[in-house]
Each structure stands twice: as structure tokens, then as C-alpha cells.
Design an enzyme around this catalytic site. Structure first.
Site, PDB file in Angstrom:
ATOM      1  N   LYS A 138     -72.352  97.271 102.968  1.00 56.05           N
ATOM      2  CA  LYS A 138     -72.849  96.048 103.575  1.00 56.05           C
ATOM      3  C   LYS A 138     -72.108  94.858 102.981  1.00 56.05           C
ATOM      4  CE  LYS A 138     -74.579  94.024 100.636  1.00 56.05           C
ATOM      5  NZ  LYS A 138     -74.113  93.557  99.280  1.00 56.05           N
ATOM      6  N   TYR A 223     -79.994  91.227 102.075  1.00 56.68           N
ATOM      7  CA  TYR A 223     -81.146  92.083 101.718  1.00 56.68           C
ATOM      8  C   TYR A 223     -82.446  91.489 102.247  1.00 56.68           C
ATOM      9  CZ  TYR A 223     -78.283  94.936  98.619  1.00 56.68           C
ATOM     10  OH  TYR A 223     -77.332  95.799  98.126  1.00 56.68           O
TER      11      TYR A 223
HETATM   12  P1  NDP Z   1     -65.360  95.273  93.298  1.00 51.68           P
HETATM   13  O1  NDP Z   1     -64.532  94.045  93.266  1.00 51.68           O
HETATM   14  O2  NDP Z   1     -65.961  95.743  92.039  1.00 51.68           O
HETATM   15  O3  NDP Z   1     -64.510  96.481  93.889  1.00 51.68           O
HETATM   16  C1  NDP Z   1     -63.825  96.395  95.107  1.00 51.68           C
HETATM   17  C2  NDP Z   1     -62.647  97.354  95.088  1.00 51.68           C
HETATM   18  O4  NDP Z   1     -61.999  97.261  96.364  1.00 51.68           O
HETATM   19  C3  NDP Z   1     -61.561  97.011  94.085  1.00 51.68           C
HETATM   20  O5  NDP Z   1     -61.812  97.535  92.795  1.00 51.68           O
HETATM   21  C4  NDP Z   1     -60.342  97.630  94.705  1.00 51.68           C
HETATM   22  O6  NDP Z   1     -60.325  99.018  94.415  1.00 51.68           O
HETATM   23  C5  NDP Z   1     -60.606  97.506  96.198  1.00 51.68           C
HETATM   24  N1  NDP Z   1     -59.829  96.437  96.835  1.00 51.68           N
HETATM   25  C6  NDP Z   1     -58.961  96.608  97.852  1.00 51.68           C
HETATM   26  N2  NDP Z   1     -58.397  95.451  98.205  1.00 51.68           N
HETATM   27  C7  NDP Z   1     -58.919  94.513  97.392  1.00 51.68           C
HETATM   28  C8  NDP Z   1     -58.718  93.116  97.275  1.00 51.68           C
HETATM   29  N3  NDP Z   1     -57.883  92.448  98.094  1.00 51.68           N
HETATM   30  N4  NDP Z   1     -59.423  92.460  96.337  1.00 51.68           N
HETATM   31  C9  NDP Z   1     -60.278  93.090  95.544  1.00 51.68           C
HETATM   32  N5  NDP Z   1     -60.505  94.425  95.603  1.00 51.68           N
HETATM   33  C10 NDP Z   1     -59.821  95.133  96.529  1.00 51.68           C
HETATM   34  O7  NDP Z   1     -66.479  95.023  94.415  1.00 51.68           O
HETATM   35  P2  NDP Z   1     -67.849  95.825  94.583  1.00 51.68           P
HETATM   36  O8  NDP Z   1     -67.610  97.256  94.313  1.00 51.68           O
HETATM   37  O9  NDP Z   1     -68.909  95.146  93.839  1.00 51.68           O
HETATM   38  O10 NDP Z   1     -68.144  95.586  96.149  1.00 51.68           O
HETATM   39  C11 NDP Z   1     -67.472  96.304  97.164  1.00 51.68           C
HETATM   40  C12 NDP Z   1     -68.345  96.359  98.419  1.00 51.68           C
HETATM   41  O11 NDP Z   1     -69.551  97.016  98.113  1.00 51.68           O
HETATM   42  C13 NDP Z   1     -68.715  94.988  98.988  1.00 51.68           C
HETATM   43  O12 NDP Z   1     -68.712  95.031 100.383  1.00 51.68           O
HETATM   44  C14 NDP Z   1     -70.126  94.780  98.482  1.00 51.68           C
HETATM   45  O13 NDP Z   1     -70.906  93.948  99.319  1.00 51.68           O
HETATM   46  C15 NDP Z   1     -70.664  96.187  98.472  1.00 51.68           C
HETATM   47  N6  NDP Z   1     -71.719  96.396  97.472  1.00 51.68           N
HETATM   48  C16 NDP Z   1     -72.873  97.003  97.847  1.00 51.68           C
HETATM   49  C17 NDP Z   1     -73.882  97.226  96.956  1.00 51.68           C
HETATM   50  C18 NDP Z   1     -75.115  97.931  97.353  1.00 51.68           C
HETATM   51  O14 NDP Z   1     -76.055  97.985  96.563  1.00 51.68           O
HETATM   52  N7  NDP Z   1     -75.172  98.500  98.551  1.00 51.68           N
HETATM   53  C19 NDP Z   1     -73.769  96.757  95.568  1.00 51.68           C
HETATM   54  C20 NDP Z   1     -72.484  96.178  95.248  1.00 51.68           C
HETATM   55  C21 NDP Z   1     -71.516  96.014  96.180  1.00 51.68           C
HETATM   56  P3  NDP Z   1     -58.945  99.803  94.184  1.00 51.68           P
HETATM   57  O15 NDP Z   1     -58.360  99.209  92.955  1.00 51.68           O
HETATM   58  O16 NDP Z   1     -59.390 101.199  94.022  1.00 51.68           O
HETATM   59  O17 NDP Z   1     -58.111  99.574  95.405  1.00 51.68           O
END
Ligand code: NDP
Length: 372
Positions: A138, A223
Site C-alpha cells: 500500500k 490506514y
Molecule cells: P524502504 O526505503 O525501507 O525500502 C524500499 C526498497 O525499495 C529499497 O530498499 C530498495 O530495495 C527499493 N528501491 C527501488 N528503487 C528505489 C528508489 N528509487 N528509492 C528507494 N528505494 C528503492 O521502504 P519501505 O520498505 O519502508 O517501504 C516500501 C513500501 O512498503 C512502501 O510502498 C510502503 O508504503 C510499504 N510499507 C508497508 C507497510 C505495511 O505495514 N503494510 C509498512 C512499511 C512500508 P533494493 O535495494 O533491494 O532495490
């Protein structure tokens, strides 16, 4: 009684009670006398190995119906680390340039997209074109138009589209929904949803309009939007919204810090919600009916969720949300199970239409009618 049945009952001995089962239903046991799951398993690749992707991967280690088998990442060092940690073969590792080749990989059923919001749409469409089921985090996309494109692409490719609405499987939340459906709270008249936290690092993607699509509403306010719908049990027909910004440097144009919004529902029930990146400790749902109430506090964090109703404390056990979600997603995708609260693209599209309307209401300072 056949000898196999006697053997199993002896094997179970004092440790577990097993009901009398026919030969066809006999369970299998591992060496600790635990029943071994024999049904279908959803083989998942995670795309985006960031903070939430890591949490999902860890939670999946306790799943029986879903298994982490692949990864898609732009960071080679993470690929190596995850390969050894989760025993992922080289042939199931991809980057953002080459992951369309997943179409030729028969060992992956679904891709779970856990990247910044703005990337979900194109990544989902590519996954669908590769013939794999799509699980998106989401918000599913940045707006309703994009959400519809994702739904259309998945329909065209004949793959499922699910969205990571983990609260839809949370036990105390489901108990409140059961009580409301059973009429135990009476006619629902009011919902309050408070969702927010004080966001840190100003350089993170969540504060970048291009990658986040907005501010607190996209990330945490969603949420309260989604929660208002599953708690009240109706879709809103109008919304009004007001924005306040205390820090115009951290929260640039198009990145909301705090938005208050109100909904009206067809039954006459109303909701009042707050979404903020500027306040800590906002995590409360309150549902009021003419016979009772329910309060979840906290309501949407990783848990344990706590709650009470006019009948007393909610006591349902906490299970890691992401574990339950992935077990249920497996059953939905592979066995056609219908969840109590939907988790499909159409469900997520409604939230995106509401988000569009919230931003429109803020911009024009007007009530916006909704047709969900
Ligand atoms: P993070 O920044 O921690 O991780 C995102 C990952 O996406 C990065 O580590 C990277 O992984 C990849 N990525 C690819 N392109 C980019 C870019 N241009 N900039 C940054 N990262 C990039 O974010 P979150 O994990 O916190 O959030 C990711 C998604 O999950 C969002 O949509 C958020 O809303 C959702 N979310 C949902 C939650 C829930 O409870 N349902 C809780 C937290 C987040 P790599 O290095 O492997 O390419």
C-alpha cells in the site's frame, strides 16, 4: 480400525489429541509429532529488499502455505546476503532491468512489490505481463487512474492482484468487524481514526513527492481511510479535508504533513480522521454504535493490537501480521479463498479514489462527493 490409524493415535500419545479421521484425511507428522502441511504453497519473490521487505521475509519463515523463493533488487550486496540467509538459488535472483525474464521461471508464482509507492504501478504491470500473480504494498499506486491501469493489466494477464492490507487478517480487528456485523454494537453512528508519527530523515523517499506521491496520507493516513471503511462496514459518499503544515522546508509542495478529513456514509454514520507526519503516538480507532463501542489502541501498528468494547477487553491472540497475511494470500491465490475484508485491486482502488478526493477537497476547500 486400520493399523495405520492405530499407529498414528499411539504416535500422538499424550502430546496431542487427534480426532478420529478416515484414511483419506490422515495427517502426516514430522519427527516432533507435529502435523506436516501437505497443501499448496505459494512461491513468492520479494521485490525491494528494504525495511518492510526484510520484515515480510522474516515473517514468511514461519509460513507453511507461502515460501520466499526469489528476490528482485537493485543492490547486489543485498542479493548476496539474502541468498545465503534464505537459501535462494541464483536462478531466482533478478534486478530491476532483467526481472521480466521471470516469465520463464516456473519456480516463482507471485511477486511481492515492496518498493517506493511511485514504482508500484509499472513494476506491477511488468510482473503481470510476465504471467505472475502481483502482490503490491500500500498504497497500491499514486492515484485512482494508475490503480485502474494495474487492475486492467492483471485482468488481461489473468493473474491475481492483491494488496498488503495486513490489518484485514488481524484477529482483534476481525472480532470488532464480527460484532458490528452481528449487530452487537447497534447502528453505527461514528468512527474516529488517528494515524500518524513524527517522521525523521528529511531526505527519505517518503518526503519526496516523485517517489511517495504525496505525504502522510499516502503512507499512514491510508490506514484511517481503509479502517473507516472496514470498521463502519460501508463506503463513504462524501469527504471533506483540511491540511495544516508547520514545516514548509521538510514538507515541500505536494507533500502533506497533517490532514484532517471527514467522511459521510450512506447510513448517515460519519467519520473524523487525522493523518500526520508531525505527531507521535497517533494509532487509535474508535467505533461508536447506538448499543456499544469498540476501541483499538494501538490499531494498525505491527502489534500486538490492543482493544476493548463495551463488553470488555479483546483477548484474541497476537500472530505476526505479515505471517498471517502471507498464509491468507496463499489461500486466496491458490485455493480461491474469499477473505472477510477484501484485499484485491478493487478494494485498493477505492482507497485511491478517496485519496484523490481528499487532495481535491484540500485544494478547493470543498466537500467532494464519492462514487465508489
Ligand atoms: P524502504 O526505503 O525501507 O525500502 C524500499 C526498497 O525499495 C529499497 O530498499 C530498495 O530495495 C527499493 N528501491 C527501488 N528503487 C528505489 C528508489 N528509487 N528509492 C528507494 N528505494 C528503492 O521502504 P519501505 O520498505 O519502508 O517501504 C516500501 C513500501 O512498503 C512502501 O510502498 C510502503 O508504503 C510499504 N510499507 C508497508 C507497510 C505495511 O505495514 N503494510 C509498512 C512499511 C512500508 P533494493 O535495494 O533491494 O532495490
Amino acid at each position: 480400525m486400520d493399523s495405520r490409524r492405530i499407529f498414528f493415535q499411539k504416535l500422538a500419545g499424550p502430546f496431542i489429541a487427534i480426532p478420529l479421521l478416515s484414511r483419506k484425511e490422515l495427517p502426516l507428522f514430522n519427527d516432533k509429532n507435529k502435523v506436516v502441511y501437505q497443501g499448496p504453497v505459494l512461491r513468492v519473490a520479494i521485490m525491494g529488499l528494504g525495511s518492510y521487505g526484510t520484515r515480510v521475509a522474516e515473517a514468511m519463515q514461519s509460513c507453511t502455505k507461502a515460501k520466499l523463493v526469489g528476490i528482485i533488487s537493485g543492490t547486489p550486496s543485498k542479493i548476496t546476503a539474502w541468498q545465503s540467509k534464505y537459501n535462494i538459488p541464483e536462478k531466482n535472483c533478478y534486478n530491476y532491468e532483467n526481472f521480466d525474464a521471470i516469465k520463464d521461471n516456473p519456480d516463482i508464482d507471485a511477486v511481492y512489490i515492496i518498493t517506493p509507492n511511485a514504482l508500484h504501478k509499472n513494476q506491477a504491470i511488468r510482473v503481470a505481463k510476465a504471467g505472475k500473480h502481483v502482490i503490491s504494498e500500500k498504497p497500491m499506486a499514486l492515484n485512482a487512474h494508475e490503480g485502474q491501469e494495474m487492475i486492467d493489466a492483471c485482468k488481461k494477464a489473468n493473474v491475481k492482484l492483491l494488496v498488503g492490507y495486513r490489518m484485514h487478517f488481524e484477529a482483534k480487528t476481525l472480532e470488532v468487524i464480527r460484532m458490528r456485523q452481528a449487530g452487537e454494537l447497534g447502528k453505527i453512528v461514528f468512527f474516529q481514526g488517528l494515524c500518524g508519527f513524527k517522521i525523521g530523515d528529511p531526505t527519505q523517499w517518503r518526503l519526496n513527492k516523485q517517489l511517495a506521491g504525496g505525504g502522510s496520507i499516502m503512507d499512514i493516513g491510508i490506514y484511517a481511510i481503509n479502517g473507516a471503511r472496514y470498521m463502519v462496514g460501508e463506503d463513504p459518499v462524501w469527504v471533506t479535508a483540511q491540511e495544516t503544515k508547520t514545516d514548509t522546508i521538510k514538507f515541500k509542495e505536494g507533500v502533506d504533513e497533517t490532514i484532517q478529513f471527514q467522511f459521510g456514509f450512506p447510513s448517515g454514520a460519519i467519520a473524523s480522521c487525522l493523518s500526520s507526519y508531525g505527531m507521535n503516538g497517533l494509532d487509535r480507532f474508535y467505533l461508536n454504535g447506538n448499543k456499544g463501542f469498540a476501541e483499538l489502541l494501538p490499531s494498525t501498528g505491527y502489534g500486538p493490537i490492543k482493544g476493548k468494547t463495551n463488553k470488555g477487553e479483546l483477548t484474541q491472540a497476537h500472530v505476526t501480521h505479515q505471517t498471517v497475511q502471507m498464509e491468507e494470500f496463499s489461500a486466496i491465490i491458490l485455493e480461491g479463498k474469499k477473505p472477510i475484508v477484501p484485499v484485491d485491486g478493487e478494494e485498493a482502488l477505492k482507497d485511491l479514489k478517496i485519496i484523490d478526493a481528499i487532495y481535491a477537497s484540500v485544494k478547493n476547500n470543498k466537500k467532494v462527493n464519492l462514487y465508489l
